[in-house]
Design a protein around this motif. Structure first.
Motif, mmCIF file in Angstrom:
data_model
loop_
_atom_site.group_PDB
_atom_site.id
_atom_site.type_symbol
_atom_site.label_atom_id
_atom_site.label_comp_id
_atom_site.label_asym_id
_atom_site.label_seq_id
_atom_site.Cartn_x
_atom_site.Cartn_y
_atom_site.Cartn_z
ATOM 1 N N ASP B 10 -2.789 -36.434 25.275
ATOM 2 C CA ASP B 10 -1.351 -36.551 25.519
ATOM 3 C C ASP B 10 -0.942 -36.018 26.887
ATOM 4 O OD1 ASP B 10 -2.014 -35.956 22.518
ATOM 5 O OD2 ASP B 10 -0.203 -37.181 22.478
ATOM 6 N N VAL B 11 -1.683 -36.439 27.906
ATOM 7 C CA VAL B 11 -1.336 -35.995 29.265
ATOM 8 C C VAL B 11 -0.163 -36.809 29.807
ATOM 9 C CG1 VAL B 11 -3.580 -35.011 29.817
ATOM 10 C CG2 VAL B 11 -3.188 -37.443 30.234
ATOM 11 N N HIS B 205 2.502 -33.468 18.941
ATOM 12 C CA HIS B 205 2.906 -32.507 19.978
ATOM 13 C C HIS B 205 3.426 -31.195 19.403
ATOM 14 C CE1 HIS B 205 3.592 -35.654 23.418
ATOM 15 N NE2 HIS B 205 2.563 -35.971 22.663
ATOM 16 N N LEU B 224 -1.583 -31.780 24.764
ATOM 17 C CA LEU B 224 -1.272 -30.805 25.818
ATOM 18 C C LEU B 224 -0.136 -29.846 25.442
ATOM 19 C CD1 LEU B 224 -2.220 -29.973 28.641
ATOM 20 C CD2 LEU B 224 -0.634 -31.649 29.599
ATOM 21 N N PRO B 225 0.940 -30.333 24.791
ATOM 22 C CA PRO B 225 2.006 -29.380 24.412
ATOM 23 C C PRO B 225 1.554 -28.366 23.365
ATOM 24 C CG PRO B 225 2.800 -31.651 24.366
ATOM 25 C CD PRO B 225 1.312 -31.725 24.503
ATOM 26 N N LEU B 227 -1.856 -27.232 23.208
ATOM 27 C CA LEU B 227 -2.800 -26.344 23.904
ATOM 28 C C LEU B 227 -2.093 -25.439 24.900
ATOM 29 C CD1 LEU B 227 -5.873 -28.593 24.873
ATOM 30 C CD2 LEU B 227 -5.686 -26.986 22.970
ATOM 31 N N ARG B 228 -1.162 -26.018 25.643
ATOM 32 C CA ARG B 228 -0.485 -25.330 26.753
ATOM 33 C C ARG B 228 -1.486 -24.769 27.763
ATOM 34 N NH1 ARG B 228 4.908 -23.410 25.819
ATOM 35 N NH2 ARG B 228 5.757 -24.292 23.920
ATOM 36 N N ARG B 229 -2.646 -25.397 27.824
ATOM 37 C CA ARG B 229 -3.592 -25.075 28.885
ATOM 38 C C ARG B 229 -4.269 -26.375 29.297
ATOM 39 N NH1 ARG B 229 -5.632 -23.211 23.926
ATOM 40 N NH2 ARG B 229 -7.847 -23.592 23.536
ATOM 41 N N ALA B 230 -4.881 -26.380 30.460
ATOM 42 C CA ALA B 230 -5.354 -27.631 31.063
ATOM 43 C C ALA B 230 -6.284 -28.383 30.128
ATOM 44 C CB ALA B 230 -6.038 -27.343 32.386
ATOM 45 N N TYR B 231 -7.116 -27.665 29.426
ATOM 46 C CA TYR B 231 -8.001 -28.242 28.409
ATOM 47 C C TYR B 231 -8.582 -27.094 27.600
ATOM 48 C CZ TYR B 231 -11.209 -27.189 32.259
ATOM 49 O OH TYR B 231 -11.875 -26.550 33.286
#
Lengths: 93, 243
Positions: B10-11, B205, B224-225, B227-231
């Protein structure tokens, strides 16, 4: 010549329940936004938007679509921009 | 001996985000052996956005495997997006599999976008109107293809990559009413039948990162929402999972 929608608007059509649903649908289907995860709540003449988007411009557009769909309501844009941190520790499975 | 799997979903890239994600991938080869992307690469599903995605993820020092998400279908340009990604060296799974050599170990990745329908006991069935039958049939056919693809993999480790969720666990925080549009238990059933180390998905999300299939396969929602980190990075080790 009016450009208003030709259909009859029944009493109750603009009940907050339906108006919030229309705004939520517009946020999902309007090409400016295509945002599916925004929560819309209406209390009196106040419209509240909550959720997350990827950047400031998308946050601005969410409010713009809501204002176009529900003119006359005061829009409170409580949508936040996702903060992306550095990758953290790995998880051992 | 282990395989380190980086994953994100979900980028939702577009011209307005060009270049922003790429810089977050600096040094990824120090942290991971492969990057898996769980769909919703774009927002509108246009070829123009597909080009941004291809540019953000091309020529990374580790292999990149992706699936599409529902947003990537919005403009009926999914085939063009897939071609753009493949031209950039990105592997795109469409209900099939790929094998990645990681040192002495081989990682098999099976997947595709998946689909919805709901979860056991509270789901749609192939009954009634043709539209309802088609909706559920789509998910069933996908799960059958994944089952077959997993059965055909003879690798030390196996990961399933999807956009939609196989379980309710990772949907916690989403409205209950939309669960049938967020995933299907049929996806989990296919994976539990053959076994896997990990099931990666996105789409939800407002969900949470961690869950488990009824058969004990770890599930991770990497939207992504969430994780809130790049990966995220998951390290696979231990015994072989071949059944």
């Amino acid at each position: 010549m009016s450009h208003e929608a030709p259909h009859h608007v029944a009493p109750g059509h603009d009940a907050p329940h339906y108006l919030a649903a229309r705004v939520q649908r517009a946020l999902a289907e309007d090409e400016r936004t295509y945002e599916l995860g925004i929560r819309v709540d209406i209390r009196g003449d106040q419209l509240f938007l909550r959720g997350q988007v990827e950047c400031d411009e998308r946050r601005r557009l969410v409010a713009a679509v809501a204002e176009d769909t529900a003119p006359g309501l005061r829009v409170h844009n409580e949508v936040t921009v996702v903060e992306v941190r550095e990758p953290g520790e790995e998880e051992a499975l | 001996m282990r395989i380190r799997v980086a994953a994100v979903g979900d980028v939702h890239l577009g011209e307005d985000l060009r270049g922003r994600y790429r810089r977050r991938l600096d040094g990824i080869e120090e942290r991971a052996d492969v990057l898996l992307i769980a769909g919703d690469l774009t927002r509108h599903g246009t070829p123009e956005e597909g080009r941004v995605v291809a540019d953000e993820f091309r020529d990374l020092p580790i292999p990149v495997v992706t699936v599409l998400g529902n947003h990537d279908y919005q403009s009926d340009a999914e085939d063009e997006i897939v071609a753009l990604l493949r031209d950039a060296g990105i592997r795109v799974l469409q209900d099939d599999s790929t094998v990645i050599q990681c040192g002495d170990l081989r990682l098999g990745v099976v997947g595709g976008k998946g689909f919805g329908g709901g979860f056991a006991g509270k789901c749609a069935s192939e009954f009634g109107e043709p539209q309802m039958k088609a909706f559920v049939r789509h998910t069933r056919e996908i799960s059958e293809l994944w089952h077959k693809a997993l059965k055909g993999l003879n690798t030390e480790h196996r990961v399933v990559l999807s956009h939609y969720s196989p379980v309710k666990d990772t949907l916690a925080g989403e409205p209950l009413e939309i669960y049938p549009f967020l995933g299907s238990y049929l996806l989990a059933e296919a994976v539990d039948a053959e076994g896997a180390d990990l099931f990666i998905h996105g789409h939800a999300h407002s969900g949470v990162e961690k869950g488990l299939t009824p058969g004990g396969v770890r599930v991770r929602n990497v939207a992504l929402p969430v994780l809130r980190r790049a990966y995220a990075v998951y390290s696979l080790s231990g015994e072989e999972t071949e059944s």
